[in-house]
Design a protein around this motif. Structure first.
Motif, PDB file in Angstrom:
ATOM      1  N   UNK A 106       5.733 -16.756   3.918  1.00 39.95           N
ATOM      2  CA  UNK A 106       6.162 -15.453   4.739  1.00 39.95           C
ATOM      3  C   UNK A 106       6.795 -14.265   4.216  1.00 39.95           C
ATOM      4  N   UNK A 107       7.194 -14.645   2.862  1.00 39.96           N
ATOM      5  CA  UNK A 107       7.717 -13.453   1.985  1.00 39.96           C
ATOM      6  C   UNK A 107       6.512 -12.432   1.695  1.00 39.96           C
ATOM      7  N   UNK A 108       5.103 -13.084   1.753  1.00 41.24           N
ATOM      8  CA  UNK A 108       4.070 -12.397   1.378  1.00 41.24           C
ATOM      9  C   UNK A 108       3.538 -12.915   0.006  1.00 41.24           C
ATOM     10  N   UNK A 109       1.987 -12.412  -0.227  1.00 44.32           N
ATOM     11  CA  UNK A 109       1.566 -13.026  -1.267  1.00 44.32           C
ATOM     12  C   UNK A 109       1.073 -11.877  -2.175  1.00 44.32           C
ATOM     13  N   UNK A 110       1.241 -12.240  -3.649  1.00 42.76           N
ATOM     14  CA  UNK A 110       0.603 -11.306  -4.463  1.00 42.76           C
ATOM     15  C   UNK A 110      -0.569 -11.770  -5.341  1.00 42.76           C
ATOM     16  N   UNK A 111      -1.665 -11.024  -5.204  1.00 43.64           N
ATOM     17  CA  UNK A 111      -2.869 -11.344  -6.088  1.00 43.64           C
ATOM     18  C   UNK A 111      -2.690 -10.514  -7.294  1.00 43.64           C
ATOM     19  N   UNK A 112      -2.687 -11.342  -8.351  1.00 41.89           N
ATOM     20  CA  UNK A 112      -2.463 -10.454  -9.749  1.00 41.89           C
ATOM     21  C   UNK A 112      -3.821 -10.625 -10.490  1.00 41.89           C
TER      22      UNK A 112
END
Length: 119
Positions: A106-112
């Motif tokens: 729910x905090x969001x996702x990062x694609x690195x």
């Protein structure tokens, strides 16, 4: 922001199965939850991945950081083969959600987007 700071080194733990893909240059997208301590992660930074409890490390250059609302959107946007070329989309989604519960997603996702740094 007009920050011109030098590249920063971050240290992050990684499970062995993913570490081996990164170290072999086969994994080009690392998935993380959008935690506060990663909010300023940017292209040009270096991540030193470590297998927790070992001295095994590998360094990668951050090429790009893209935010997504959830893991499904991230896999759709980045392509599952870039995240883990050895698992199907469905397996990856289950594995990621096993690591990060719904409250974390729910905090969001990062694609690195990463590139292996050769010593």
């Amino acid at each position: 922001m007009t920050e011109t700071a030098a590249a920063r080194l971050r240290e992050l733990n990684l499970y062995r199965r993913y570490f081996e893909l990164v170290a072999a240059g086969r994994k080009s997208i690392e998935v993380r939850v959008k935690y506060d301590h990663l909010a300023d992660l940017a292209a040009g930074d270096v991540i030193r991945f470590r297998i927790k409890g070992t001295d095994e490390t590998c360094d990668v250059l951050v090429k790009q950081v893209t935010e997504y609302p959830d893991f499904e959107a991230l896999l759709d946007g980045e392509g599952p083969a870039n995240v883990n070329p050895t698992s199907t989309r469905e397996q990856q989604l289950a594995n990621i959600r096993n690591i990060y519960g719904p409250e974390k997603e729910a905090l969001g996702a990062l694609a690195i987007k990463i590139e292996l740094v050769t010593p």
